[in-house]
Scaffold this motif. Sequence first.
Motif, PDB file in Angstrom:
ATOM      1  N   LEU A   1       5.777   5.398  -5.630  1.00  0.00           N
ATOM      2  CA  LEU A   1       5.089   5.569  -6.908  1.00  0.00           C
ATOM      3  C   LEU A   1       5.192   6.977  -7.469  1.00  0.00           C
ATOM      4  O   LEU A   1       5.102   7.168  -8.683  1.00  0.00           O
ATOM      5  CB  LEU A   1       3.598   5.214  -6.746  1.00  0.00           C
ATOM      6  CG  LEU A   1       3.218   3.742  -6.855  1.00  0.00           C
ATOM      7  CD1 LEU A   1       1.751   3.552  -6.509  1.00  0.00           C
ATOM      8  CD2 LEU A   1       3.496   3.214  -8.247  1.00  0.00           C
ATOM      9  N   ILE A   2       5.369   7.961  -6.596  1.00  0.00           N
ATOM     10  CA  ILE A   2       5.249   9.353  -7.024  1.00  0.00           C
ATOM     11  C   ILE A   2       6.230   9.699  -8.143  1.00  0.00           C
ATOM     12  O   ILE A   2       5.840  10.248  -9.183  1.00  0.00           O
ATOM     13  CB  ILE A   2       5.445  10.295  -5.821  1.00  0.00           C
ATOM     14  CG1 ILE A   2       4.305  10.100  -4.813  1.00  0.00           C
ATOM     15  CG2 ILE A   2       5.497  11.745  -6.282  1.00  0.00           C
ATOM     16  CD1 ILE A   2       4.455  10.909  -3.551  1.00  0.00           C
TER      17      ILE A   2
ATOM     18  N   GLN B   1       4.381   0.900  -2.550  1.00  0.00           N
ATOM     19  CA  GLN B   1       3.971   1.956  -1.626  1.00  0.00           C
ATOM     20  C   GLN B   1       3.771   3.286  -2.358  1.00  0.00           C
ATOM     21  O   GLN B   1       4.374   3.528  -3.407  1.00  0.00           O
ATOM     22  CB  GLN B   1       5.027   2.136  -0.523  1.00  0.00           C
ATOM     23  CG  GLN B   1       5.262   0.891   0.318  1.00  0.00           C
ATOM     24  CD  GLN B   1       3.999   0.431   1.034  1.00  0.00           C
ATOM     25  OE1 GLN B   1       3.259   1.239   1.590  1.00  0.00           O
ATOM     26  NE2 GLN B   1       3.754  -0.869   1.038  1.00  0.00           N
ATOM     27  N   LYS B   2       2.924   4.138  -1.768  1.00  0.00           N
ATOM     28  CA  LYS B   2       2.640   5.434  -2.393  1.00  0.00           C
ATOM     29  C   LYS B   2       3.912   6.255  -2.585  1.00  0.00           C
ATOM     30  O   LYS B   2       4.103   6.894  -3.625  1.00  0.00           O
ATOM     31  CB  LYS B   2       1.646   6.222  -1.530  1.00  0.00           C
ATOM     32  CG  LYS B   2       0.247   5.630  -1.485  1.00  0.00           C
ATOM     33  CD  LYS B   2      -0.647   6.478  -0.588  1.00  0.00           C
ATOM     34  CE  LYS B   2      -2.037   5.860  -0.477  1.00  0.00           C
ATOM     35  NZ  LYS B   2      -2.917   6.644   0.440  1.00  0.00           N
ATOM     36  N   SER B   3       4.766   6.241  -1.568  1.00  0.00           N
ATOM     37  CA  SER B   3       5.997   7.032  -1.647  1.00  0.00           C
ATOM     38  C   SER B   3       6.913   6.556  -2.774  1.00  0.00           C
ATOM     39  O   SER B   3       7.709   7.333  -3.313  1.00  0.00           O
ATOM     40  CB  SER B   3       6.748   6.979  -0.318  1.00  0.00           C
ATOM     41  OG  SER B   3       7.060   5.633   0.033  1.00  0.00           O
TER      42      SER B   3
ATOM     43  N   ARG C   1      -0.722  -0.228  -6.554  1.00  0.00           N
ATOM     44  CA  ARG C   1      -0.916  -0.344  -5.100  1.00  0.00           C
ATOM     45  C   ARG C   1      -1.514  -1.692  -4.718  1.00  0.00           C
ATOM     46  O   ARG C   1      -1.038  -2.361  -3.803  1.00  0.00           O
ATOM     47  CB  ARG C   1      -1.819   0.781  -4.591  1.00  0.00           C
ATOM     48  CG  ARG C   1      -1.206   2.151  -4.628  1.00  0.00           C
ATOM     49  CD  ARG C   1      -0.196   2.360  -3.498  1.00  0.00           C
ATOM     50  NE  ARG C   1      -0.839   2.373  -2.200  1.00  0.00           N
ATOM     51  CZ  ARG C   1      -0.616   1.479  -1.239  1.00  0.00           C
ATOM     52  NH1 ARG C   1       0.247   0.506  -1.432  1.00  0.00           N
ATOM     53  NH2 ARG C   1      -1.225   1.557  -0.075  1.00  0.00           N
TER      54      ARG C   1
ATOM     55  N   SER D   1      10.159  13.899   1.674  1.00  0.00           N
ATOM     56  CA  SER D   1       8.953  14.358   0.993  1.00  0.00           C
ATOM     57  C   SER D   1       9.128  15.755   0.406  1.00  0.00           C
ATOM     58  O   SER D   1       8.490  16.095  -0.591  1.00  0.00           O
ATOM     59  CB  SER D   1       7.773  14.337   1.968  1.00  0.00           C
ATOM     60  OG  SER D   1       8.069  15.108   3.116  1.00  0.00           O
TER      61      SER D   1
ATOM     62  N   PHE E   1      -2.301   3.625 -10.964  1.00  0.00           N
ATOM     63  CA  PHE E   1      -2.061   3.839  -9.531  1.00  0.00           C
ATOM     64  C   PHE E   1      -2.702   2.734  -8.705  1.00  0.00           C
ATOM     65  O   PHE E   1      -2.059   2.152  -7.813  1.00  0.00           O
ATOM     66  CB  PHE E   1      -2.620   5.202  -9.120  1.00  0.00           C
ATOM     67  CG  PHE E   1      -2.438   5.503  -7.654  1.00  0.00           C
ATOM     68  CD1 PHE E   1      -1.229   5.976  -7.173  1.00  0.00           C
ATOM     69  CD2 PHE E   1      -3.473   5.293  -6.751  1.00  0.00           C
ATOM     70  CE1 PHE E   1      -1.044   6.235  -5.821  1.00  0.00           C
ATOM     71  CE2 PHE E   1      -3.310   5.555  -5.398  1.00  0.00           C
ATOM     72  CZ  PHE E   1      -2.097   6.030  -4.934  1.00  0.00           C
TER      73      PHE E   1
END
Length: 425
Positions: free
Chosen positions: A83-84, A79-81, A73, A154, A69
């Motif tokens: 990566l999920i 971006q975090k969104s 980053r 989300s 993670f």
Amino acid sequence: MATWLLFCGWYVVENCFVNYCIFNFLLCVTQKNGKKYLPVWLFINGLITLLAALFQFPGAFFIHVLILFVFARAVLNIQKSELIVPLTIIFTFYTLMEGYSVFIMSWISSNFHSPTGGKLEQVLIPLLLDILFFCVLKIIEKRYSYTLQRSISSYLYILLLPCSLVVLTIRYGLKLDGHNFEQYLSFLGADVRIVVLVTMLGAGIIAFIMIEFLCKIIQLTEQEKAVALLRGQLDGQKVYIEEAKKRNELYASFQHDIDNHLLVISGLLHDKRFAQAEQYTKKLHIRCGELLVSISTGKASLDVLLKEKLSYAEQNHIATVYDVMVSEDFGIDDMDLCVLFSNILDNAITACKEGTQEERKLSITAKIKSKFLIIEAVNTTSACLPVTPGTGLMNIQHIVDKYRGTMETELGSGNYRISVLLCSR
């Protein structure tokens, strides 16, 4: 000692292969260009694997999750969104692979006597499962990578909850992150082992179903957006066509009355009423200017569209060059023609606006050759990566397919080029 060092070396190499698969999958799904960081990623994970083998510290899996993670980053700038979803997929199937590995090894050691003392099994079984892990990621990459690149709401992340539960259930149920998981598995009875195996197989199927379900929802969402946008564009094209028809009607009416206008001017001049003649001529000139369209392509609706789009481009300080000629008898629907040109120009103008005013340039040409319409647009762009197909390009491709044509795009040297060839119907 030599055997132990050999196994440590194999363990590091095997783990680097797994992390190579993870790294490539992550780059593919997120469309990031970070292959130059692969040696750094493999070195970090190789070092951690070696330390884990030497000191046998628990929780290496969660350290691996945290490192991936942070690396994604900080180094890959993901971006975090974004990566999920890929991280959930990676660690769900990584956990399943690890669970199968320890389960099979425990079952073999309890039921068979290996002449090599289990050493050959410790090499072959993880290797086969690593290959299976690689194949699973490749299947997901090939089948779902384009869909997973789309931005999602989300609330859809809740669909990944079963995958997270699979990871936690397997890791804590089999005590994979503890010191004594081998001893724990050796005490499981035959019935329990069958239940565990069936559960893990079912967990893998559930994970695939959830990924399929998530991608279907993303596709439906994208299709709804595309349909809504296309409807808006079609409504706009209808306006262009109606405006073109009205303009032609006004022009025909003016042309019908031109003889009367000339007769009035001639009469005023004959009576030497020069001031009135000059005033009448000025009014006639103004009316002519309102009717005239500076762009003439051979298609009235396309004239109106190009005038509006190119005027908007010039208002945004984009230097425009155009040479568009489509004969009236070329077999293409006016609506399709307007959809095609509006998407090409909208994409080009958007890309130009991202650059500095001095560099903004846009050119578009269209000509008929035999029974083919050839369109080419070139615009400046600040993008350095391949353009991800969006709604605009999808709409263009739809028109291209409808007229049995081809579409080519090219990005290089600060310019983006799109070429379209259509066949007359």
